[in-house]
Design a protein around this motif. Structure first.
Motif, mmCIF file in Angstrom:
data_model
loop_
_atom_site.group_PDB
_atom_site.id
_atom_site.type_symbol
_atom_site.label_atom_id
_atom_site.label_comp_id
_atom_site.label_asym_id
_atom_site.label_seq_id
_atom_site.Cartn_x
_atom_site.Cartn_y
_atom_site.Cartn_z
ATOM 1 N N GLN A 39 0.858 -1.184 0.000
ATOM 2 C CA GLN A 39 0.000 0.000 0.000
ATOM 3 C C GLN A 39 0.890 1.228 0.000
ATOM 4 O O GLN A 39 1.847 1.300 0.780
ATOM 5 C CB GLN A 39 -0.877 0.058 1.255
ATOM 6 N N ASN A 40 0.576 2.169 -0.848
ATOM 7 C CA ASN A 40 1.253 3.474 -0.862
ATOM 8 C C ASN A 40 2.773 3.385 -0.780
ATOM 9 O O ASN A 40 3.402 4.053 0.016
ATOM 10 C CB ASN A 40 0.733 4.368 0.274
ATOM 11 N N GLY A 41 3.367 2.519 -1.593
ATOM 12 C CA GLY A 41 4.819 2.416 -1.635
ATOM 13 C C GLY A 41 5.446 1.588 -0.531
ATOM 14 O O GLY A 41 6.653 1.503 -0.423
ATOM 15 N N GLU A 55 8.954 -3.341 3.754
ATOM 16 C CA GLU A 55 9.875 -2.752 2.788
ATOM 17 C C GLU A 55 9.360 -1.369 2.417
ATOM 18 O O GLU A 55 8.204 -1.202 2.033
ATOM 19 C CB GLU A 55 9.982 -3.626 1.540
ATOM 20 N N THR A 56 10.211 -0.370 2.599
ATOM 21 C CA THR A 56 9.873 1.008 2.254
ATOM 22 C C THR A 56 11.034 1.603 1.479
ATOM 23 O O THR A 56 12.171 1.585 1.969
ATOM 24 C CB THR A 56 9.627 1.854 3.525
ATOM 25 N N ASN A 57 10.762 2.105 0.305
ATOM 26 C CA ASN A 57 11.794 2.750 -0.522
ATOM 27 C C ASN A 57 13.040 1.882 -0.688
ATOM 28 O O ASN A 57 14.162 2.364 -0.600
ATOM 29 C CB ASN A 57 12.184 4.113 0.047
ATOM 30 N N GLN A 101 -3.620 1.036 6.963
ATOM 31 C CA GLN A 101 -2.646 2.115 6.868
ATOM 32 C C GLN A 101 -3.364 3.430 7.062
ATOM 33 O O GLN A 101 -4.429 3.650 6.498
ATOM 34 C CB GLN A 101 -1.964 2.072 5.500
ATOM 35 N N ALA A 102 -2.758 4.284 7.869
ATOM 36 C CA ALA A 102 -3.349 5.598 8.105
ATOM 37 C C ALA A 102 -3.355 6.386 6.808
ATOM 38 O O ALA A 102 -2.435 6.284 6.007
ATOM 39 C CB ALA A 102 -2.559 6.337 9.175
ATOM 40 N N ASP A 103 -4.403 7.179 6.612
ATOM 41 C CA ASP A 103 -4.477 8.036 5.429
ATOM 42 C C ASP A 103 -3.457 9.157 5.545
ATOM 43 O O ASP A 103 -3.012 9.506 6.623
ATOM 44 C CB ASP A 103 -5.882 8.640 5.289
ATOM 45 N N GLY A 104 -3.128 9.714 4.414
ATOM 46 C CA GLY A 104 -2.191 10.840 4.422
ATOM 47 C C GLY A 104 -0.763 10.383 4.298
ATOM 48 O O GLY A 104 -0.476 9.259 3.937
ATOM 49 N N GLY A 105 0.161 11.270 4.622
ATOM 50 C CA GLY A 105 1.573 10.995 4.420
ATOM 51 C C GLY A 105 2.267 10.365 5.604
ATOM 52 O O GLY A 105 3.487 10.259 5.607
ATOM 53 N N SER A 106 1.527 9.916 6.619
ATOM 54 C CA SER A 106 2.193 9.400 7.820
ATOM 55 C C SER A 106 2.860 8.056 7.602
ATOM 56 O O SER A 106 3.799 7.710 8.287
ATOM 57 C CB SER A 106 1.193 9.290 8.968
#
Length: 102
Positions: free
Chosen positions: A39-41, A56-58, A76-81
């Motif tokens: 989700q979201n990267g 795994e992130t980036n 997953q929390a919404d937004g950029g958190s």
């Protein structure tokens, strides 16, 4: 003007080579996860027999000891958190509550 030359016959096409499947992003020694997703990267994979949760992130993989949790879902929390909360037989499990493993 020169007369047109006859066309050469077509050469047979080579058969297509099978495409390689996508390779897992986690270490082979963990086996197959019981659940995984993205989700979201961010990607996650849970390995209950090894008590490991991988995130795994980036391009960076972090490993967590899942303890007695049997993770079956993620939110997953919404937004950029970019914060993840997992669901186990014990209820919600915040990623920050799990011990990071080297």
């Amino acid at each position: 003007m020169e007369p047109m030359k006859p066309m050469e016959p077509m050469k047979p096409m080579e058969p297509m080579k099978p495409m390689e499947g996508t390779k897992p992003w986690w270490p082979e020694d963990l086996g197959s996860p019981s659940t995984s997703g993205a989700q979201n990267g961010m990607k996650y994979a849970f390995f209950p027999d090894k008590h490991r949760l991988l995130i795994e992130t980036n391009g960076t993989v972090e490993t967590y000891d899942s303890g007695d949790h049997r993770i079956g879902g993620v939110s997953q929390a919404d937004g950029g958190s970019k914060s993840l909360t997992f669901t186990s037989q014990n209820g919600e499990v915040d990623l920050g509550s799990l011990k990071k493993v080297d």
